[in-house]
Structures are given as structure tokens and as C-alpha cells.
Design a protein around this motif. Structure first.
Motif, PDB file in Angstrom:
ATOM      1  N   ARG A 170       0.811  -1.213   0.000  1.00 30.00           N
ATOM      2  CA  ARG A 170       0.000   0.000   0.000  1.00 30.00           C
ATOM      3  C   ARG A 170       0.848   1.268   0.000  1.00 30.00           C
ATOM      4  NH1 ARG A 170      -3.493  -1.710   5.149  1.00 30.00           N
ATOM      5  NH2 ARG A 170      -1.372  -2.412   5.694  1.00 30.00           N
ATOM      6  N   ASP A 171       2.133   1.141   0.295  1.00 29.21           N
ATOM      7  CA  ASP A 171       3.011   2.298   0.386  1.00 29.21           C
ATOM      8  C   ASP A 171       3.879   2.493  -0.846  1.00 29.21           C
ATOM      9  OD1 ASP A 171       2.066   2.850   2.905  1.00 29.21           O
ATOM     10  OD2 ASP A 171       3.601   1.636   3.903  1.00 29.21           O
ATOM     11  N   VAL A 172       3.861   1.544  -1.762  1.00 29.68           N
ATOM     12  CA  VAL A 172       4.719   1.661  -2.939  1.00 29.68           C
ATOM     13  C   VAL A 172       3.957   1.247  -4.192  1.00 29.68           C
ATOM     14  CG1 VAL A 172       6.858   1.253  -1.672  1.00 29.68           C
ATOM     15  CG2 VAL A 172       5.602  -0.683  -2.637  1.00 29.68           C
ATOM     16  N   ILE A 173       4.495   1.654  -5.317  1.00 26.30           N
ATOM     17  CA  ILE A 173       4.019   1.206  -6.620  1.00 26.30           C
ATOM     18  C   ILE A 173       5.141   0.402  -7.244  1.00 26.30           C
ATOM     19  CG2 ILE A 173       3.433   1.916  -8.957  1.00 26.30           C
ATOM     20  CD1 ILE A 173       2.614   4.122  -6.003  1.00 26.30           C
ATOM     21  N   ILE A 174       4.804  -0.734  -7.818  1.00 24.83           N
ATOM     22  CA  ILE A 174       5.819  -1.611  -8.392  1.00 24.83           C
ATOM     23  C   ILE A 174       5.860  -1.430  -9.897  1.00 24.83           C
ATOM     24  CG2 ILE A 174       6.542  -3.998  -8.723  1.00 24.83           C
ATOM     25  CD1 ILE A 174       5.312  -4.653  -6.030  1.00 24.83           C
ATOM     26  N   SER A 175       7.040  -1.095 -10.420  1.00 23.65           N
ATOM     27  CA  SER A 175       7.260  -0.956 -11.851  1.00 23.65           C
ATOM     28  C   SER A 175       8.394  -1.900 -12.233  1.00 23.65           C
ATOM     29  CB  SER A 175       7.591   0.488 -12.192  1.00 23.65           C
ATOM     30  OG  SER A 175       7.786   0.637 -13.580  1.00 23.65           O
ATOM     31  N   ARG A 176       8.825  -1.821 -13.472  1.00 24.80           N
ATOM     32  CA  ARG A 176       9.965  -2.624 -13.917  1.00 24.80           C
ATOM     33  C   ARG A 176      10.894  -1.751 -14.744  1.00 24.80           C
ATOM     34  NH1 ARG A 176       9.754  -7.997 -12.869  1.00 24.80           N
ATOM     35  NH2 ARG A 176       7.731  -8.827 -12.214  1.00 24.80           N
ATOM     36  N   ASP A 177      12.186  -2.024 -14.610  1.00 27.02           N
ATOM     37  CA  ASP A 177      13.149  -1.263 -15.394  1.00 27.02           C
ATOM     38  C   ASP A 177      13.412  -1.961 -16.716  1.00 27.02           C
ATOM     39  OD1 ASP A 177      14.835  -3.394 -14.857  1.00 27.02           O
ATOM     40  OD2 ASP A 177      16.084  -2.305 -13.409  1.00 27.02           O
ATOM     41  N   SER A 178      14.360  -1.429 -17.489  1.00 29.86           N
ATOM     42  CA  SER A 178      14.627  -1.959 -18.825  1.00 29.86           C
ATOM     43  C   SER A 178      15.181  -3.380 -18.800  1.00 29.86           C
ATOM     44  CB  SER A 178      15.608  -1.045 -19.560  1.00 29.86           C
ATOM     45  OG  SER A 178      16.828  -0.945 -18.841  1.00 29.86           O
ATOM     46  N   MET A 179      15.673  -3.852 -17.635  1.00 31.23           N
ATOM     47  CA  MET A 179      16.188  -5.216 -17.509  1.00 31.23           C
ATOM     48  C   MET A 179      15.131  -6.172 -16.962  1.00 31.23           C
ATOM     49  SD  MET A 179      19.967  -4.292 -15.968  1.00 31.23           S
ATOM     50  CE  MET A 179      20.450  -6.017 -15.946  1.00 31.23           C
ATOM     51  N   GLY A 180      13.923  -5.664 -16.777  1.00 32.67           N
ATOM     52  CA  GLY A 180      12.841  -6.502 -16.294  1.00 32.67           C
ATOM     53  C   GLY A 180      12.815  -6.659 -14.793  1.00 32.67           C
ATOM     54  N   ARG A 181      13.674  -5.937 -14.063  1.00 35.11           N
ATOM     55  CA  ARG A 181      13.704  -6.059 -12.611  1.00 35.11           C
ATOM     56  C   ARG A 181      12.596  -5.216 -11.987  1.00 35.11           C
ATOM     57  NH1 ARG A 181      19.940  -4.444 -11.819  1.00 35.11           N
ATOM     58  NH2 ARG A 181      19.015  -2.565 -12.712  1.00 35.11           N
ATOM     59  N   ARG A 182      12.063  -5.707 -10.879  1.00 36.03           N
ATOM     60  CA  ARG A 182      11.042  -4.946 -10.182  1.00 36.03           C
ATOM     61  C   ARG A 182      11.670  -3.717  -9.536  1.00 36.03           C
ATOM     62  NH1 ARG A 182       7.069  -7.556  -6.196  1.00 36.03           N
ATOM     63  NH2 ARG A 182       8.991  -7.749  -4.964  1.00 36.03           N
ATOM     64  N   VAL A 183      10.959  -2.597  -9.622  1.00 31.75           N
ATOM     65  CA  VAL A 183      11.403  -1.352  -9.015  1.00 31.75           C
ATOM     66  C   VAL A 183      10.280  -0.844  -8.126  1.00 31.75           C
ATOM     67  CG1 VAL A 183      12.175   1.008  -9.419  1.00 31.75           C
ATOM     68  CG2 VAL A 183      12.838  -0.807 -11.012  1.00 31.75           C
ATOM     69  N   LEU A 184      10.563  -0.565  -6.874  1.00 31.43           N
ATOM     70  CA  LEU A 184       9.587  -0.080  -5.921  1.00 31.43           C
ATOM     71  C   LEU A 184       9.708   1.434  -5.821  1.00 31.43           C
ATOM     72  CD1 LEU A 184       9.861  -3.136  -5.310  1.00 31.43           C
ATOM     73  CD2 LEU A 184       9.451  -2.596  -2.903  1.00 31.43           C
ATOM     74  N   ILE A 185       8.598   2.121  -6.020  1.00 29.08           N
ATOM     75  CA  ILE A 185       8.574   3.583  -6.045  1.00 29.08           C
ATOM     76  C   ILE A 185       7.564   4.054  -5.016  1.00 29.08           C
ATOM     77  CG2 ILE A 185       8.209   5.621  -7.482  1.00 29.08           C
ATOM     78  CD1 ILE A 185       8.644   3.737  -9.913  1.00 29.08           C
ATOM     79  N   ASP A 186       7.955   5.030  -4.180  1.00 27.52           N
ATOM     80  CA  ASP A 186       6.996   5.503  -3.183  1.00 27.52           C
ATOM     81  C   ASP A 186       6.015   6.483  -3.819  1.00 27.52           C
ATOM     82  OD1 ASP A 186       8.132   8.022  -3.340  1.00 27.52           O
ATOM     83  OD2 ASP A 186       9.273   7.836  -1.494  1.00 27.52           O
ATOM     84  N   HIS A 187       5.081   6.961  -3.010  1.00 26.92           N
ATOM     85  CA  HIS A 187       4.026   7.815  -3.539  1.00 26.92           C
ATOM     86  C   HIS A 187       4.465   9.248  -3.783  1.00 26.92           C
ATOM     87  CE1 HIS A 187       0.888   4.808  -3.459  1.00 26.92           C
ATOM     88  NE2 HIS A 187       1.233   4.469  -2.229  1.00 26.92           N
ATOM     89  N   PHE A 188       5.761   9.532  -3.586  1.00 31.06           N
ATOM     90  CA  PHE A 188       6.308  10.822  -3.965  1.00 31.06           C
ATOM     91  C   PHE A 188       7.117  10.710  -5.263  1.00 31.06           C
ATOM     92  CE2 PHE A 188       5.523  11.370   0.531  1.00 31.06           C
ATOM     93  CZ  PHE A 188       4.976  12.635   0.584  1.00 31.06           C
ATOM     94  N   GLY A 189       7.117   9.510  -5.874  1.00 30.52           N
ATOM     95  CA  GLY A 189       7.855   9.304  -7.110  1.00 30.52           C
ATOM     96  C   GLY A 189       9.308   8.942  -6.897  1.00 30.52           C
ATOM     97  N   ASN A 190       9.733   8.723  -5.648  1.00 30.13           N
ATOM     98  CA  ASN A 190      11.125   8.367  -5.370  1.00 30.13           C
ATOM     99  C   ASN A 190      11.318   6.858  -5.483  1.00 30.13           C
ATOM    100  OD1 ASN A 190      11.606  11.081  -4.663  1.00 30.13           O
ATOM    101  ND2 ASN A 190      10.852  10.678  -2.591  1.00 30.13           N
ATOM    102  N   VAL A 191      12.456   6.457  -6.040  1.00 27.45           N
ATOM    103  CA  VAL A 191      12.787   5.033  -6.092  1.00 27.45           C
ATOM    104  C   VAL A 191      13.182   4.581  -4.692  1.00 27.45           C
ATOM    105  CG1 VAL A 191      14.334   3.301  -7.052  1.00 27.45           C
ATOM    106  CG2 VAL A 191      13.513   5.161  -8.496  1.00 27.45           C
ATOM    107  N   VAL A 192      12.444   3.610  -4.144  1.00 25.11           N
ATOM    108  CA  VAL A 192      12.763   3.061  -2.825  1.00 25.11           C
ATOM    109  C   VAL A 192      13.850   2.004  -2.945  1.00 25.11           C
ATOM    110  CG1 VAL A 192      11.836   1.792  -0.842  1.00 25.11           C
ATOM    111  CG2 VAL A 192      10.438   3.532  -1.987  1.00 25.11           C
TER     112      VAL A 192
END
Length: 462
Positions: free
Chosen positions: A53-75
């Protein structure tokens, strides 16, 4: 990395205007599986997995999961343990404050990572000339009348048949896609994109309106493309290539706080003439114009901020750089309330929302030329030539300044007393009537002034 940057940009744009609170304490979080690890931007390893609930999960160009907080910062970025190289942490030393401090301290410089800290922004340009109007009564400008236009839709031309206008002045028949109701920050992003393209939406305020629709139509004429204003992902991706995030941090400087400012701008021209300059009345008015914003929107983005304190960090619009080029022909379209600037090849260079005359005091007709250009002009009030203002019956010299009757720019036309000029009230452009002249925002008028020269033709069409 583009996909990651785009994901970050999307979140930062939305959250910049919403003021979403930070994540809750870590005691809600669970341990992270041992076969993979989460590596923070500073190289440290997280021993827990943040709550979904505190992060949004995206993926980078290598397919790795990236966790981003609700301020747009990479966690953190998910990395398999066997792929992790601890010695790489030396390349990314811990930075107090995390990603945002790294960014603000210069860790993402233009040319290196593509990020431009907009605190480098400096208003004005070298070589600006302060000039006056050479002869008395050479400016015709009356007080603005608040006669608001409808705030939606695109005006249809009923008074002119298509074949009655030269082909090069016709807007293309591309459909204008209706903009659906969207968050204010997303509309602001659309306005920023158009502003950077040299197709001005007027003040950037996060609201839909006629000026936005007109700008979309002009952009389609200029590029030959169709722009879908409802496709936020496309708009955000375009922004990454034209200057980065539409909303950025800016630190108020001592010069911003110092002014000079005046307490207020009087209505009476005799009182105006007694002021040392037609300066801004507040820090917010100055910064709003500097960043092409509506003053109310600037305050809404920064609730509770004391703008008079140097060192305060605020959120502002990132409008990009002024359009450059050579304009050889200007079309002042009275029906659309818009000014179109064309180059020698008859291609559209820039377009601006405008206030052009009124029924009682119409603007000129036919074709004229630019006679001279004055930046930061004074204003000569002559009731025998121009108009009667209050009880004033004497010639008055009103000093220069952004709150002067013609703003910061006067582009004189060959027809006496008429010109294209700035305004002290940018939020009213395209929404009120004028008294004959063509009125633009100060920043649009200044941009246009740098692209024209004496002899440039100016054609008024209905």
C-alpha cells in the motif's frame, strides 16, 4: 531506464500537486525473501519488503522490479543475490536524504542524467533593452473589461467560408479530441508541453478551457500530427524529451524576496504616474509570471508557504526555454482570439492566445507592418488622442514595469496608436475584450518580440 524514469515522472507529477503523506512506519513491513534482495539507490540493502500500500511496483529496462513511493522516489530495485556486486556501492555513496537530496544536490545533472534542477532558472535574457514610446499618444490601451468568454469548447468559424481565406492561414481539418475531466496536475502537464512547443496555452493553471483547445489545434497545424490530450502517458513521455518534469522544486532567493515591489497598483492613471515603477506587488505575482503560472495555482501548489522567506523550497511549473526563430508574418485572428506567427516558409512557428479589440473599440483591419519594438516601455497617456480615463485631462507619463498598461513589451504597428503588447493581468488573456490593440501575456509578448523585426507583416482577420 526510460521506462523507470517515465514511471517516476508520472508519480511525481501527480503527487507534486496533491501533497500525499509519506509511508507509515516500517513495523508494518515483512521480511524480504532470501533468494532476492532489495537494493536502495544509495547501495544499502533493505531487510524488509515495503507494504504494497506504500509503494508502486514498476519494472526497469532489464525486467527487474522497481519499488517507487508515492512521492515518485525510487525506494529500491529487486536484484537476485548472485547478480549483486557489493563493490559497486562505492560508485553510489550514501546521500543524506536519499534520492531527492541526491537529485537536488546535483547528482542528476543536465547532460549526465538528463535532469535539470530548475533552481538554475534565471529570468530575463542578456541584451534586454529598456525603451520608451517615441512619441506622445502612440499607445492605445484602455482598462480591461471583464467580459468573460465560455471556458470550454472550440469556436467555430461561421463568418468566413473556407475558400475566402488564403490556404496557408487555414488550420488543418484534424479533429480536436475532447479532453475528459482529469486531475489538475495532468492538465497542467498538458499545458506545460504546449508551452514548451511554442504553442502557448496562456497562464498554466491546471484547468481546461478555450485557450488549451486552441493551443492543441495550433500544435496540430505546426506538426501535422494528432495530439490526444487524454493520453497522459504520451504527454508525460513527450515531456521527458522537452525539459523533464512539468512541476519542479525551486528555492526562493534573496533577490526574489527583496523585489522591489509596490504595495498596490492604483486604477487612476494620475496615481500610476506618481509611482517609481509599475512593479510587481508581491513575490507570488513575480514568481507566477516568471514560471508562466496563474498566481492562484502557485499558491495552491504550496499551501502554507511564506513566499517572503529566502531559502523556502516551493513547487513551480517548469516551462522550458523561449521559442526561437525568425517570424516574417503574423496573423491576428479576431474570431479565434489567437495570434499565429509564421516563418518565411509559411510554416507556423508559434501561436499565442490573445485579446484582440472589441465591438465598441475594434482592432485594425487589413495588413500592417511592425514599425518598432520596445522592451520594458513607458506609457504615455494622452486623453486627446487615446481615451478619457477618470478625471484625467492632462498628458501623463506612466513608468515602465510588468504592471504597466502595456506590460513589458510594446510592438508598435505602422497604424498609429496600435500595437501588440503585454499585460498586467495574464489570467484574463483571451477571456476579456481589449480596446483595439493585441494583448498577450508578458512572457508570450517578449518571446514574439525576439522573433520579429521592423517590416514584419501583421494581418488582422475576422
Amino acid at each position: 531506464m526510460k521506462r523507470l524514469f517515465f514511471a517516476c515522472a508520472s508519480l511525481m507529477i501527480w503527487t507534486a500537486a496533491q501533497g500525499i503523506p509519506s509511508a507509515e512506519a516500517q513495523n508494518r513491513y515483512g521480511r524480504y525473501p532470501s533468494e532476492t534482495m532489495l537494493v536502495a539507490p544509495d547501495g544499502s540493502i533493505l531487510d524488509y519488503e515495503p507494504d504494497r500500500r506504500d509503494v508502486i511496483i514498476s519494472r526497469d529496462s532489464m525486467g527487474r522490479r522497481v519499488l517507487i513511493d508515492h512521492f515518485g522516489n525510487v525506494v529500491a530495485t529487486e536484484i537476485r543475490q548472485e547478480a549483486y556486486r557489493p563493490d559497486r556501492r562505492q560508485e553510489y555513496p550514501p546521500v543524506p536524504g536519499g534520492y531527492r537530496s541526491l537529485r537536488d544536490s546535483g547528482g542528476y545533472q543536465q547532460g549526465a542524467g538528463g535532469y535539470r534542477d530548475f533552481r538554475e532558472y534565471r529570468p530575463g535574457e542578456p541584451g534586454a533593452v529598456t525603451g520608451g514610446i517615441p512619441r506622445e499618444g502612440s499607445v492605445s490601451r484602455m482598462p480591461l473589461d471583464d467580459q468573460a468568454l465560455p471556458d470550454a469548447g472550440y469556436p467555430q468559424e461561421a463568418s468566413i467560408e473556407p475558400d475566402q481565406r488564403p490556404a496557408e492561414t487555414l488550420l488543418p481539418q484534424k479533429p480536436i479530441i475532447t479532453v475528459t475531466k482529469k486531475p489538475q496536475a495532468q492538465i497542467a502537464a498538458l499545458q506545460v508541453f504546449l508551452d514548451r512547443e511554442g504553442i502557448s496555452p496562456g497562464v498554466i493553471d491546471g484547468h481546461l478551457g478555450d485557450n488549451v483547445n486552441k493551443a492543441i489545434a495550433a500544435w496540430q497545424e505546426m506538426t501535422g500530427e494528432t495530439l490526444d490530450p487524454n493520453n497522459s502517458e504520451d504527454i508525460l513521455q513527450r515531456l521527458t524529451y522537452s525539459g523533464g518534469l512539468p512541476i519542479v522544486d525551486y528555492t526562493i532567493t534573496p533577490a526574489d524576496a527583496a523585489g522591489p515591489y509596490v504595495a498596490s497598483i492604483p486604477e487612476d492613471y494620475a496615481h500610476k504616474s506618481q509611482l517609481p515603477a509599475m512593479s510587481y506587488t508581491s513575490v507570488t505575482e513575480k514568481l507566477a509570471e516568471q514560471f508562466h503560472m496563474d498566481e492562484g495555482y502557485l499558491k495552491a501548489l504550496n499551501p502554507g508557504v511564506d513566499f517572503t522567506i529566502p531559502g523556502s523550497t516551493i513547487k513551480v511549473i517548469n516551462p522550458g526555454q523561449p521559442k526561437v526563430g525568425q517570424v516574417t508574418r503574423i496573423i491576428a485572428d479576431k474570431g479565434k482570439k489567437q495570434v499565429f506567427a509564421y516563418g518565411a516558409d509559411n510554416k507556423l512557428v508559434a501561436a499565442y492566445p490573445a485579446t484582440i479589440g472589441s465591438t465598441d473599440t475594434p482592432s485594425p483591419t487589413g495588413t500592417h507592418t511592425v514599425e518598432r519594438i520596445a522592451l520594458d516601455p513607458g506609457y504615455t497617456y494622452n486623453p486627446k488622442i487615446n481615451f478619457k480615463q477618470g478625471n484625467n485631462d492632462q498628458i501623463l507619463q506612466i513608468p515602465p514595469g510588468p504592471n504597466g498598461p502595456v506590460g513589458t513589451v510594446w510592438i508598435a504597428l505602422s497604424k498609429p496608436t496600435y500595437g501588440i503588447h503585454g499585460t498586467p493581468e495574464p489570467s484574463k488573456i483571451g477571456k476579456t475584450n481589449s480596446h483595439g490593440c493585441v494583448r498577450l501575456t508578458n512572457w508570450d509578448a517578449r518571446e514574439l518580440a525576439k522573433m520579429v523585426k521592423p517590416g514584419t507583416t501583421v494581418e488582422f482577420i475576422e
